[in-house]
Motif scaffolding. Structure first.
Motif, PDB file in Angstrom:
ATOM      1  N   GLY A  12       0.793  -1.238   0.000  1.00  0.00           N
ATOM      2  CA  GLY A  12       0.000   0.000   0.000  1.00  0.00           C
ATOM      3  C   GLY A  12       0.819   1.278   0.000  1.00  0.00           C
ATOM      4  O   GLY A  12       0.309   2.355   0.325  1.00  0.00           O
ATOM      5  N   LYS A  13       2.071   1.182  -0.403  1.00  0.00           N
ATOM      6  CA  LYS A  13       2.949   2.355  -0.397  1.00  0.00           C
ATOM      7  C   LYS A  13       2.439   3.491  -1.260  1.00  0.00           C
ATOM      8  O   LYS A  13       2.436   4.639  -0.853  1.00  0.00           O
ATOM      9  N   THR A  14       2.037   3.140  -2.479  1.00  0.00           N
ATOM     10  CA  THR A  14       1.660   4.191  -3.423  1.00  0.00           C
ATOM     11  C   THR A  14       0.441   4.962  -2.915  1.00  0.00           C
ATOM     12  O   THR A  14       0.422   6.201  -2.949  1.00  0.00           O
ATOM     13  N   GLU A  31       7.360   5.311  -7.989  1.00  0.00           N
ATOM     14  CA  GLU A  31       8.173   4.344  -8.724  1.00  0.00           C
ATOM     15  C   GLU A  31       7.857   4.405 -10.207  1.00  0.00           C
ATOM     16  O   GLU A  31       6.721   4.667 -10.583  1.00  0.00           O
ATOM     17  N   TYR A  43       8.672 -10.180 -15.023  1.00  0.00           N
ATOM     18  CA  TYR A  43       7.742 -11.104 -14.377  1.00  0.00           C
ATOM     19  C   TYR A  43       7.529 -12.372 -15.214  1.00  0.00           C
ATOM     20  O   TYR A  43       7.242 -13.436 -14.672  1.00  0.00           O
ATOM     21  N   GLN A  54      17.100  -4.438 -12.479  1.00  0.00           N
ATOM     22  CA  GLN A  54      17.739  -3.837 -11.296  1.00  0.00           C
ATOM     23  C   GLN A  54      18.526  -2.585 -11.659  1.00  0.00           C
ATOM     24  O   GLN A  54      18.508  -1.604 -10.930  1.00  0.00           O
ATOM     25  N   ARG A 140      -5.706  -4.990  -7.395  1.00  0.00           N
ATOM     26  CA  ARG A 140      -5.333  -4.009  -8.436  1.00  0.00           C
ATOM     27  C   ARG A 140      -5.201  -4.665  -9.808  1.00  0.00           C
ATOM     28  O   ARG A 140      -5.218  -3.975 -10.823  1.00  0.00           O
ATOM     29  N   ARG A 142      -2.917  -6.090 -11.913  1.00  0.00           N
ATOM     30  CA  ARG A 142      -1.968  -5.859 -13.022  1.00  0.00           C
ATOM     31  C   ARG A 142      -1.673  -7.201 -13.677  1.00  0.00           C
ATOM     32  O   ARG A 142      -1.228  -8.133 -12.989  1.00  0.00           O
ATOM     33  N   GLU A 145       1.555  -9.145 -13.043  1.00  0.00           N
ATOM     34  CA  GLU A 145       1.837  -9.603 -11.679  1.00  0.00           C
ATOM     35  C   GLU A 145       1.111 -10.904 -11.335  1.00  0.00           C
ATOM     36  O   GLU A 145       1.326 -11.467 -10.260  1.00  0.00           O
TER      37      GLU A 145
HETATM   38  N1  LIG Z   1      14.175  -3.296  -7.504  1.00  0.00           N
HETATM   39  C1  LIG Z   1      13.097  -3.974  -7.897  1.00  0.00           C
HETATM   40  N2  LIG Z   1      13.215  -5.234  -8.354  1.00  0.00           N
HETATM   41  C2  LIG Z   1      12.165  -5.959  -8.779  1.00  0.00           C
HETATM   42  N3  LIG Z   1      10.910  -5.494  -8.805  1.00  0.00           N
HETATM   43  C3  LIG Z   1      10.725  -4.246  -8.356  1.00  0.00           C
HETATM   44  C4  LIG Z   1      11.795  -3.423  -7.871  1.00  0.00           C
HETATM   45  N4  LIG Z   1      11.284  -2.238  -7.490  1.00  0.00           N
HETATM   46  C5  LIG Z   1       9.956  -2.325  -7.738  1.00  0.00           C
HETATM   47  N5  LIG Z   1       9.622  -3.503  -8.264  1.00  0.00           N
HETATM   48  C6  LIG Z   1       8.278  -3.941  -8.737  1.00  0.00           C
HETATM   49  O1  LIG Z   1       7.715  -2.933  -9.537  1.00  0.00           O
HETATM   50  C7  LIG Z   1       6.318  -2.821  -9.313  1.00  0.00           C
HETATM   51  C8  LIG Z   1       6.090  -1.480  -8.650  1.00  0.00           C
HETATM   52  O2  LIG Z   1       4.769  -1.289  -8.364  1.00  0.00           O
HETATM   53  P1  LIG Z   1       4.234  -0.187  -7.314  1.00  0.00           P
HETATM   54  O3  LIG Z   1       4.962   1.094  -7.392  1.00  0.00           O
HETATM   55  O4  LIG Z   1       2.770  -0.142  -7.432  1.00  0.00           O
HETATM   56  O5  LIG Z   1       4.684  -0.752  -5.927  1.00  0.00           O
HETATM   57  P2  LIG Z   1       4.335  -2.027  -5.182  1.00  0.00           P
HETATM   58  O6  LIG Z   1       5.628  -2.654  -4.795  1.00  0.00           O
HETATM   59  O7  LIG Z   1       3.401  -2.881  -5.917  1.00  0.00           O
HETATM   60  O8  LIG Z   1       3.743  -1.497  -3.861  1.00  0.00           O
HETATM   61  P3  LIG Z   1       2.429  -0.845  -3.312  1.00  0.00           P
HETATM   62  O9  LIG Z   1       1.277  -1.706  -3.610  1.00  0.00           O
HETATM   63  O10 LIG Z   1       2.815  -0.877  -1.867  1.00  0.00           O
HETATM   64  O11 LIG Z   1       2.324   0.550  -3.828  1.00  0.00           O
HETATM   65  C9  LIG Z   1       5.955  -3.964  -8.406  1.00  0.00           C
HETATM   66  O12 LIG Z   1       5.637  -5.118  -9.112  1.00  0.00           O
HETATM   67  C10 LIG Z   1       7.271  -4.032  -7.628  1.00  0.00           C
HETATM   68  O13 LIG Z   1       7.478  -5.046  -6.800  1.00  0.00           O
END
Ligand SMILES: Nc1ncnc2c1ncn2[C@@H]1O[C@H](COP(=O)(O)OP(=O)(O)OP(=O)(O)O)[C@@H](O)[C@H]1O
Length: 205
Positions: A12-14, A31, A43, A54, A140, A142, A145
């Motif tokens: 839930g960061k975003t 991000e 993925y 990375q 969500r 996606r 994912e």
């Molecule tokens: N360094 C990384 N290596 C691999 N996957 C990454 C990295 N940084 C981000 N991701 C992936 O990119 C995507 C980013 O999605 P998003 O910004 O919505 O964040 P999230 O990790 O799904 O978190 P949240 O739901 O808390 O917002 C996710 O699938 C996340 O895990």
């Protein structure tokens, strides 16, 4: 002031970043997801694309930090550069999805960058168990994912807990989000704001 929100995929960061930015009038840095050239490929085949993804995230996060550090505004950042290196890259290497050679190359790049990075004034860690993460990822929806394995989330959570236990770079606020819903329930958001208020009191001066 620099606030950062960290946590596993689907924690839930975003959403929290958006809501806190609005509440406090902070600028937000998110991000790189929608325009990320590697994420769907990653993925589909983690081993093939781990290193590429990375490097992409590391560079994009480093540019965010530069912007935050060079600016006079208060910023909230969705995920930190530490998570890229200490959680995601480390986990890919440990799981055999990144070779020793690529990981060493990555780490050396990270070390060069981290020398120029200041830790956030406050790090907020969203702690969530697997069912909560899975529920939010499903919600969500996606498409790329959907191939994600529970083991991947579990391993990431273990890396998160280890990292947070040893985090000493600055102020840290841990929020257990398992029973919180700060979108649907205003009281849950107020609960978070109260905790954040307590931490940032004094940081503004
Ligand atoms: N360094 C990384 N290596 C691999 N996957 C990454 C990295 N940084 C981000 N991701 C992936 O990119 C995507 C980013 O999605 P998003 O910004 O919505 O964040 P999230 O990790 O799904 O978190 P949240 O739901 O808390 O917002 C996710 O699938 C996340 O895990």
């Amino acid at each position: 002031m620099h606030i950062a929100v960290s946590g596993n995929i689907g924690s839930g960061k975003t959403t929290l970043t958006e809501k806190l930015a609005k509440h406090y009038g902070w600028k937000a840095e998110y991000e790189a997801v929608d325009n990320n050239p590697y994420l769907p490929d990653f993925y589909a085949d983690m081993k093939r694309w781990a290193f590429h993804l990375q490097v992409y995230f590391l560079n994009s996060r480093f540019n965010q930090i530069k912007k935050i550090q060079e600016n006079e505004y208060d910023f909230i950042q969705d995920r930190t550069i530490y998570e890229d290196a200490y959680i995601f890259a480390a986990n890919l290497h440990k799981s055999g999805l990144m070779t020793d050679r690529d990981y060493e190359n990555y780490q050396s790049l990270f070390e060069s960058m981290i020398a120029h990075v200041k830790a956030p004034d406050l790090l907020i860690y969203l702690r969530a168990d697997i069912p909560k993460l899975v529920g939010q990822i499903e919600k969500r929806g996606r498409s790329y994912e959907t191939t994600m394995r529970i083991d991947y989330l579990k391993n990431l959570n273990q890396h998160y807990e280890e990292w947070i236990k040893n985090y000493q770079e600055g102020k840290l606020l841990i929020i257990d989000v398992n029973h919180l819903d700060f979108v649907e329930n205003p009281a849950d958001f107020s609960f978070v704001v109260e905790k954040v208020n307590r931490e940032i009191f004094g940081l503004f001066s």
